[in-house]
Scaffold this active site. Structure first.
Site, PDB file in Angstrom:
ATOM      1  N   GLU A  11       0.849  -1.180   0.000  1.00 24.70           N
ATOM      2  CA  GLU A  11       0.000   0.000   0.000  1.00 24.70           C
ATOM      3  C   GLU A  11       0.897   1.247   0.000  1.00 24.70           C
ATOM      4  O   GLU A  11       1.932   1.272   0.664  1.00 24.70           O
ATOM      5  CB  GLU A  11      -0.876  -0.020   1.259  1.00 24.70           C
ATOM      6  CG  GLU A  11      -1.852   1.134   1.361  1.00 24.70           C
ATOM      7  CD  GLU A  11      -2.595   1.113   2.687  1.00 24.70           C
ATOM      8  OE1 GLU A  11      -3.836   1.184   2.664  1.00 24.70           O
ATOM      9  OE2 GLU A  11      -1.945   1.026   3.750  1.00 24.70           O
ATOM     10  N   LYS A  66      -9.980   0.423  -1.393  1.00 25.97           N
ATOM     11  CA  LYS A  66     -10.154   0.068   0.024  1.00 25.97           C
ATOM     12  C   LYS A  66     -11.561   0.443   0.508  1.00 25.97           C
ATOM     13  O   LYS A  66     -12.030   1.569   0.294  1.00 25.97           O
ATOM     14  CB  LYS A  66      -9.092   0.808   0.838  1.00 25.97           C
ATOM     15  CG  LYS A  66      -8.982   0.431   2.294  1.00 25.97           C
ATOM     16  CD  LYS A  66      -7.785   1.170   2.892  1.00 25.97           C
ATOM     17  CE  LYS A  66      -7.491   0.767   4.318  1.00 25.97           C
ATOM     18  NZ  LYS A  66      -6.284   1.481   4.826  1.00 25.97           N
ATOM     19  N   CYS A  80      -4.488  -3.327   4.313  1.00 28.44           N
ATOM     20  CA  CYS A  80      -4.036  -2.904   5.631  1.00 28.44           C
ATOM     21  C   CYS A  80      -5.087  -3.104   6.731  1.00 28.44           C
ATOM     22  O   CYS A  80      -5.340  -4.208   7.182  1.00 28.44           O
ATOM     23  CB  CYS A  80      -3.573  -1.453   5.548  1.00 28.44           C
ATOM     24  SG  CYS A  80      -2.523  -0.908   6.918  1.00 28.44           S
TER      25      CYS A  80
END
Length: 542
Positions: free
Chosen positions: A292, A352, A403
């Site tokens: 990321e 995301k 994440c």
């Protein structure tokens, strides 16, 4: 004639029939309260020690036991603050990784999250007079962790008990009921240990059997995990290149002040991997995964960034999953997993879905920005994606997870149910390097691997990058704050576990069990007056 009223006990006096010296406010009562407080703090501290990076997973059992004993049999208000005390003792060190943002952010988050443990304690003490009370306390713990992961502003499911069990005897339960069932099993064992301790201390065992039974139960729960059905190997593999480029900055400014340094680090390492393949020192990968934020410049809006990435991808000659923060309109952005093909360039992507409050977007923006100047560091507001992370990358369809999302059951589960394999976690932990966050996050990947029968590849910008087998074992990992890379052959599995198929059903069943126990305790309290707290306080044990 006026009938005289019988005077009640004076304020602070012992209730009628209570032994001398046992009323509220007496030294004996204060001593018992102090012991409960010490037990709550000790229980929270043991829970913290069970989590990585310390990782003494077995301490979660006595930790829960001490918390249970601390709050059991007291009135609801006292249980609330004892549970809050235990939550603080647990979360203050467990969430210390938040402190690089600011001590106020760390302490505020801990205070908020600790309230959930106070509410659990109230439920635990209310159901402690029911038969089989360790079972109800464990079900209520699952409900508490669900609430923590849902409220407020999307929830914060970090530091769930299941995430202390990355590779332990309890881990196989993940394949049956996901993280909620693992938490339930651990807390149930802790409750059984508490029951055994109570029976021993009261010397009312009527022989050894009443003490042995909860101890046998505490051993049987993890032993039964080995009977959980788990799919086997399917004989297919894929070779994955992983790159950890590192960043120049630290803390709140991890990407440094000079543009394109982060992009340059990862592009350079892609070229180095391509050179190593040509020299025959590493196997040619089928695909490569970058972390990321592996580019600090939007490749859609910068010809320089686009050319740099495209040249490196062409050099390595295989599709690369690039992590980028890209502009969405004039005022917003998205954290994106972008497939970059050596022939066709940038293509399919995943944005995301679970965004970090106050990190990627600002809840209650107008109020927060007016009160806290530091909140402006968020900059452009991120917008969540709307689709699952299944992305075709060379010979396989990977499951992209970004994440923070690895902590959320529904994101990982929905992505796996698309058939994606392996799972790929792209992460940027640069702000929290050398804290306990990277190790905690890796333990989540271990649990997810078992939960969904998938290899999990973690590509972290500063570490820890890793490969976790479908059995939950860490087969390869990097250090932190160093450039690192690896070319790994990992299994491709498509069979679904029971947990993948049933999704959140086990969690909701356990929440309903806890709610039913609370309802039963309310009915019982209407029939039987609550006991007075004191040394002779008796509540049901079985």
């Amino acid at each position: 004639m006026v009938q005289e009223k019988t005077a009640g006990p004076a304020p602070g006096a012992a209730p009628p029939g209570a032994p001398p010296g046992t009323g509220p406010g007496t030294p004996a009562t204060r001593g018992r309260l102090a012991m409960r407080a010490v037990g709550a703090v000790a229980g929270g501290a043991l829970l913290y020690l069970a989590f990585p990076p310390i990782g003494l997973w077995f301490l979660a059992l006595p930790g829960v036991a001490l918390l249970t004993l601390a709050v059991r049999g007291v009135r609801a208000r006292r249980a609330l603050w004892l549970g809050l005390l235990g939550g603080l003792a647990f979360l203050l060190p467990a969430l210390h990784w938040v402190s690089p943002i600011g001590d106020d952010a760390w302490l505020g988050l801990v205070a908020l999250e600790s309230l959930f443990y106070g509410v659990w304690a109230v439920g635990a003490t209310l159901t402690s007079r029911l038969p089989l009370w360790p079972l109800w306390g464990a079900a209520l713990w699952v409900a508490m962790e669900w609430a923590r992961g849902t409220f407020p502003v999307g929830g914060f499911p970090w530091a769930r008990v299941a995430f202390s069990q990355g590779e332990t005897p309890f881990t196989p339960y993940a394949a049956l009921g996901g993280a909620p069932l693992v938490s339930f099993a651990v807390v149930l064992c802790g409750g059984l240990l508490a029951l055994a301790a109570l029976r021993i201390s009261r010397r009312a065992t009527r022989g050894a059997v009443p003490v042995v039974l909860p101890l046998v139960g505490a051993l049987a729960v993890p032993a039964a995990a080995f009977a959980v059905p788990r799919p086997g190997d399917e004989g297919r593999t894929v070779t994955v290149g992983v790159i950890q480029g590192n960043v120049p900055g630290r803390g709140m400014h991890p990407l440094g002040d000079e543009p394109a340094v982060v992009l340059g680090n990862h592009v350079r390492m892609l070229h180095e991997m391509a050179q190593a393949v040509r020299q025959g020192t590493v196997k040619k990968p089928d695909l490569v995964v970058l972390p990321e934020n592996s580019t600090d410049i939007d490749p859609y809006r910068s010809d320089f960034a686009r050319a740099q990435i495209d040249a490196a991808v062409k050099d390595v000659g295989v599709p690369v999953l690039v992590g980028a923060v890209v502009g969405v309109g004039e005022n917003n952005r998205a954290t994106r997993s972008l497939v970059w093909d050596p022939v066709t360039g940038p293509g399919a992507y995943y944005d995301k879905q679970k965004l970090v409050p106050f990190g990627e977007y600002t809840p209650f923006k107008d109020v927060v920005l007016a009160l806290f100047e530091r909140a402006s560091l968020v900059g452009k507001q991120s917008v969540p994606g709307t689709r699952d992370g299944d992305l075709r990358l060379g010979p396989v369809t990977v499951g992209a997870i970004n994440c923070y999302e690895v902590a959320f059951d529904e994101v990982v589960g929905d992505t796996t149910r698309t058939g994606a394999s392996p799972l790929v976690v792209q992460t940027n932990n640069a702000t929290y390097a050398l804290t306990n966050l990277p190790a905690q996050q890796l333990a989540m990947s271990q649990l997810r691997a078992v939960e969904h029968n998938r290899a999990v590849i973690t590509s972290a910008i500063t570490g820890i990058s890793a490969y976790v087998t479908p059995q939950g074992k860490i087969a390869w990992r990097t250090g932190e704050l160093v450039p690192a890379s690896g070319v790994l052959t990992v299994p491709v599995r498509t069979a679904q576990t029971v947990a993948t198929r049933v999704g959140s059903l086990p969690q909701w069943l356990l929440i309903l069990v806890g709610a039913g126990a609370l309802a039963a305790s309310r009915l019982q309290r209407k029939r039987i007056p609550a006991p007075t707290e004191g040394p002779a306080e008796q509540v049901g044990e079985a």
